[in-house]
Enzyme design. Structure first.
Site, PDB file in Angstrom:
ATOM      1  CB  CYS A 143      36.912  32.492  34.797  1.00 56.21           C
ATOM      2  SG  CYS A 143      37.336  30.749  34.815  1.00 56.21           S
ATOM      3  N   GLY A 169      41.566  28.508  35.874  1.00 59.36           N
ATOM      4  CA  GLY A 169      40.810  28.528  37.122  1.00 59.36           C
ATOM      5  C   GLY A 169      41.785  28.635  38.277  1.00 59.36           C
ATOM      6  CG  HIS A 204      -3.219  47.615  37.119  1.00 56.77           C
ATOM      7  ND1 HIS A 204      -3.070  48.183  38.367  1.00 56.77           N
ATOM      8  CD2 HIS A 204      -3.506  48.635  36.272  1.00 56.77           C
ATOM      9  CE1 HIS A 204      -3.270  49.485  38.269  1.00 56.77           C
ATOM     10  NE2 HIS A 204      -3.541  49.776  37.017  1.00 56.77           N
ATOM     11  CG  ASN A 223      39.182  29.825  43.434  1.00 56.68           C
ATOM     12  OD1 ASN A 223      39.921  30.710  43.862  1.00 56.68           O
ATOM     13  ND2 ASN A 223      37.891  30.003  43.246  1.00 56.68           N
ATOM     14  CG  ASP A 224      39.884  23.473  41.438  1.00 60.40           C
ATOM     15  OD1 ASP A 224      39.894  23.091  42.614  1.00 60.40           O
ATOM     16  OD2 ASP A 224      38.867  23.430  40.723  1.00 60.40           O
ATOM     17  NE  ARG A 226      33.009  25.353  35.598  1.00 62.29           N
ATOM     18  CZ  ARG A 226      33.398  25.997  36.707  1.00 62.29           C
ATOM     19  NH1 ARG A 226      34.629  26.480  36.783  1.00 62.29           N
ATOM     20  NH2 ARG A 226      32.555  26.165  37.706  1.00 62.29           N
ATOM     21  CD  GLU A 240      39.563  23.238  36.774  1.00 61.74           C
ATOM     22  OE1 GLU A 240      39.117  24.093  37.556  1.00 61.74           O
ATOM     23  OE2 GLU A 240      38.837  22.495  36.096  1.00 61.74           O
ATOM     24  NE  ARG A 266      30.608  29.072  38.985  1.00 57.27           N
ATOM     25  CZ  ARG A 266      30.826  29.369  40.274  1.00 57.27           C
ATOM     26  NH1 ARG A 266      30.686  30.610  40.695  1.00 57.27           N
ATOM     27  NH2 ARG A 266      31.168  28.429  41.110  1.00 57.27           N
TER      28      ARG A 266
END
Length: 818
Positions: free
Chosen positions: A767, A717, A436, A719-720, A594, A696, A526
């Site tokens: 990404c 990717g 409720h 970052n890597d 992934r 990556e 992810r």
């Protein structure tokens, strides 16, 4: 005799247009018995005591004039006036005898219902049904009373009178005033319906729309043992199931009265605590009472998967018939094992919203300040509210509540509604998303945290708190006033871009919300974050629980996998439902999943993980990605991932899921992983399955043509790729300032791989946050004709405008060239 002048009308005589005669609830029951029972939906039979009978009772006895006089003096905003007036009217109705003709008609109809059921005395539910009820703009749910397990002609007549009196409860009078209905203009009908013995099985509610986000492609089912009041009133934390409608309907057939399903798209389920259930009393006293649920039953699901599917199918049929999202009550008979629909009404919160303006609430934690979280529970809505706590133990103390306070209570029921509308937020000890408190909070548009155990003990009246429902499926209560901001975006004003803007999604519980943000699908789902938040246990610890040495980890594994004979099934269930919910949210757009990309130190932090992970000096460059999947020490765990993804595509029918391999160092590694996928039923090309690879590692760029012979697409990717191009460890704070995607060496690699991929007529996306954080980086990617950019949900709308501007400039430049 005219239909409008009868005391009794049987459900099969009624339809959805008869609200004026028998109220919304009974009209809908009649509609289902008449129109939907032939579709295979089971509805218990019964009859309605009409609104004409109600008015006849008031006018024949003369008490209608006394009621009008009391209502004329009522000050609905004054709680004391509301309480005294409501009590006086109810007592007036209860002490007045029914005219003999009305008593005889009700008793005779009850006996006929008994004969139809081949029983001397029949247990029935006696339900109120007002003539202004179950309307699209106002549900009036729970405003009047229902009486269960009533047996005998005299008892049915008395319960009918009590229902008539409940038209004038405090909550009902207040609700009508808020919605602009005059009490004197409303009449009450009463439904007498054969009882379903759900006290010996289970019952609950079902919505054909996600009540949190307004996502229309899901059916949400809540279930508890015993009678359904425990779910509706929020006395328990029920089981919850999510079913995806499009693939359910795509593979659904009817054979005679049975439903047959090709797909089983249960894309989410949460097992509730289910601590108590409501059952019928055997001897005297109250007709029902609460009893504890055994530990064994609490560990089990109330419904089987097949029963979930049947209910969801019925929900879809009912929704199609009414052409709008519906709020439905169901029950399972413990004697026969049959499922029944006992009530259906329009959903009145999200169904009337346009969805054109997105509101985003965000906590603003001030840097350097300490924000203390007091407790958490189930999040209702997505807003944030601040105010002083007011703990209310029962309705006798409601007059103490002040506008803008945070209402804290054990549970709420319709009697509480006069003060709920004054609250800045609501917190309850018990309840789930269909309790409720949750339903009313959504209708009022205020945040609520339900099922927050011991809230009435931990929160003291007068304490300033912030209640946040803007952080996922868990809601939090913070100490003091925490600043927050509200961002409103008109979706119609957002520009369109040539470059596909996709999303990065890791939290399945937010996927339905995220689906409303303009997007072309999910460029990165992810999997490792789904594992970390929704599974928590290392997959090898589930496969080999006897090898776990930490006693604390052993206990946690036992708790989380309670009810599972084979512990590895827990991993497959949770992962498939997490991925499935994301895929359902964005259907039919592509969702690129992934595979798990934990490093060994991150895997070790999962429950039981330390017994299965090596000690590595630099996990960032060690045993991760593709190299794990085909290694004999990890392959059994990878097989569980494959089973989960195969379930999503084959059993749930969500073929929009694509698979992406992370950290694939060589083409040979890629071949090994694709072969493993094939061995586990994930065949590249079958049912449109695409297998992508993360770009990556410098080798992915240099050998791009070789990788493209194996894979269907690339996703960069940054970052890597940046750390490996510049020779740094991005986990090291000492060299972190050097890590910059805009470095010329990185950009040259990106140029090269984008051009190579396009030369082979395949797709490439990126990404990461760089396009959002650095406008010039987004310009560079557009200049190089990247196919898609994937962003976290909070940056999509900001980046869309920037990308549109950049594309416009690029077109202008190209036209200006001689």
């Amino acid at each position: 005799m005219k239909k409008q002048e009868q005391f009794i009308l049987w459900f099969e005589e009624l339809g959805k247009n008869d609200t004026a005669l028998v109220g919304g609830k009974n009209a809908q029951l009649g509609e289902m018995v008449r129109a939907l029972a032939p579709e295979g939906i089971k509805v218990p039979g019964g009859f309605a005591v009409t609104a004409f009978a109600y008015r006849y009772f008031l006018q024949t006895t003369g008490i209608d004039k006394e009621i009008h006089a009391l209502l004329d003096r009522l000050e609905v905003k004054q709680l004391r006036s509301l309480t005294s007036t409501g009590h006086a009217i109810r007592q007036l109705i209860l002490k007045t005898d029914f005219p003999p003709a009305l008593t005889h008609s009700i008793a005779e109809a009850y006996q006929e219902l008994c004969r139809r059921s081949h029983k001397k005395d029949l247990d029935v539910a006696v339900r109120s049904s007002a003539t202004a009820e179950d309307l699209p703009e106002a549900s009036f749910a729970g405003q009047q009373e229902t009486y269960l397990n009533i047996r005998g002609s005299f008892e049915v007549v008395e319960a009918t009178k009590r229902c008539f009196a409940s038209l004038f409860t405090n909550r009902a009078i207040s609700y009508r005033a808020d919605k602009g209905f005059a009490s004197a203009d409303i009449a009450l009908s009463v439904g007498i319906q054969q009882m379903v013995r759900s006290d010996e099985a289970g019952s609950g509610v079902m919505f054909t729309i996600d009540t949190e986000s307004g996502f229309r492609n899901a059916v949400v089912i809540n279930a508890n043992y015993g009678l359904g009041e425990t779910v509706v009133q929020g006395k328990v934390d029920p089981d919850e199931y999510y079913v995806f409608k499009p693939t359910l309907l795509k593979g659904m057939k009817r054979h005679g009265g049975r439903f047959i399903f090709k797909y089983q798209p249960i894309v989410g389920r949460t097992r509730g605590a289910k601590e108590v259930k409501l059952i019928y009393s055997v001897e005297g006293g109250a007709p029902t009472h609460l009893v504890p649920v055994s530990e064994a039953d609490r560990a089990r699901w109330v419904l089987t998967d097949q029963e979930v599917m049947i209910l969801a199918a019925w929900g879809c049929v009912i929704e199609k018939h009414y052409k709008r999202p519906m709020d439905i009550e169901w029950a399972k008979d413990g004697v026969t094992g049959e499922l029944f629909i006992v009530q259906a009404r329009p959903e009145t919160v999200h169904a009337i919203q346009t969805g054109q303006v997105v509101e985003e609430y965000e906590m603003q934690h001030v840097k350097g300040s300490t924000v203390r979280r007091i407790l958490d529970g189930v999040s209702v809505g997505s807003k944030i509210g601040t105010g002083k706590v007011r703990v209310i133990k029962n309705t006798e103390h409601m007059h103490l509540f002040k506008q803008g306070e945070v209402l804290v209570a054990e549970i709420t029921d319709p009697d509480w509604e006069p003060i709920m509308k004054l609250a800045s937020a609501i917190v309850t000890n018990s309840g789930g998303r269909t309790s409720h408190a949750a339903i009313v909070a959504r209708e009022l548009g205020i945040p609520a945290v339900v099922g927050a155990t011991r809230a009435t003990e931990k929160l003291k009246t007068g304490r300033l708190v912030t209640v946040s429902c803007a952080e996922g499926d868990r809601g939090f209560v913070y100490d003091g006033e925490v600043k927050f901001k509200v961002k409103r975006t008109d979706l119609k004003q957002l520009p369109k871009t040539k470059t596909d803007v996709m999303m990065i999604v890791a939290d399945p519980s937010r996927a339905f919300d995220f689906s409303f943000i303009p997007n072309k699908g999910v460029g990165l789902a992810r999997e490792e974050l789904i594992i970390a938040s929704h599974i928590q246990i290392h997959p090898l610890a589930l496969l080999n629980p006897g090898q776990v040495t930490d006693p604390v980890a052993k206990d946690k594994i036992e708790q989380l996998t309670l009810g599972y004979t084979r512990k590895s099934d827990y991993f497959v269930d949770r992962l498939s439902e997490g991925v499935g919910r994301i895929a359902a949210a964005f259907w039919p757009k592509p969702v690129i999943v992934r595979l798990s990309d934990f490093k060994s130190n991150e895997y070790a932090n999962l429950i039981g993980g330390k017994d299965f992970e090596p000690q590595e000096e630099n996990p960032m460059l060690g045993w991760r990605g593709a190299s794990r999947y085909y290694h004999p020490a990890y392959t059994p765990a990878f097989v569980l991932e494959c089973q989960a993804l195969r379930r999503v595509r084959d059993e749930m029918g969500l073929t929009n899921v694509k698979i992406m391999i992370p950290f694939c160092r060589t083409p040979e590694e890629g071949k090994k992983v694709i072969q493993l996928l094939k061995q586990n039923g994930l065949v590249q090309g079958r049912k449109g399955l695409e297998v992508w690879v993360m770009c990556e590692i410098p080798s992915n760029v240099i050998l791009a043509e070789e990788f493209l012979k194996i894979f269907d697409g690339f996703s960069i990717g940054t970052n890597d790729l940046t750390q490996l191009m510049l020779g740094l460890d991005r986990d090291s704070a000492l060299v972190a300032p050097i890590a910059d995607e805009r470095n010329e060496a990185v950009k040259r690699m990106l140029k090269q791989v984008i051009r190579t991929v396009h030369s082979k007529h395949k797709k490439i996306g990126i990404c990461g946050q760089a396009p959002s954080d650095y406008p010039e980086f987004a310009e560079f990617l557009i200049e190089e004709r990247i196919d898609s950019i994937s962003l976290t949900p909070d940056t999509v709308m900001k980046t869309l405008s920037h990308l549109a501007h950049t594309e416009k400039q690029k077109r202008h430049k190209s036209r200006s060239k001689p």
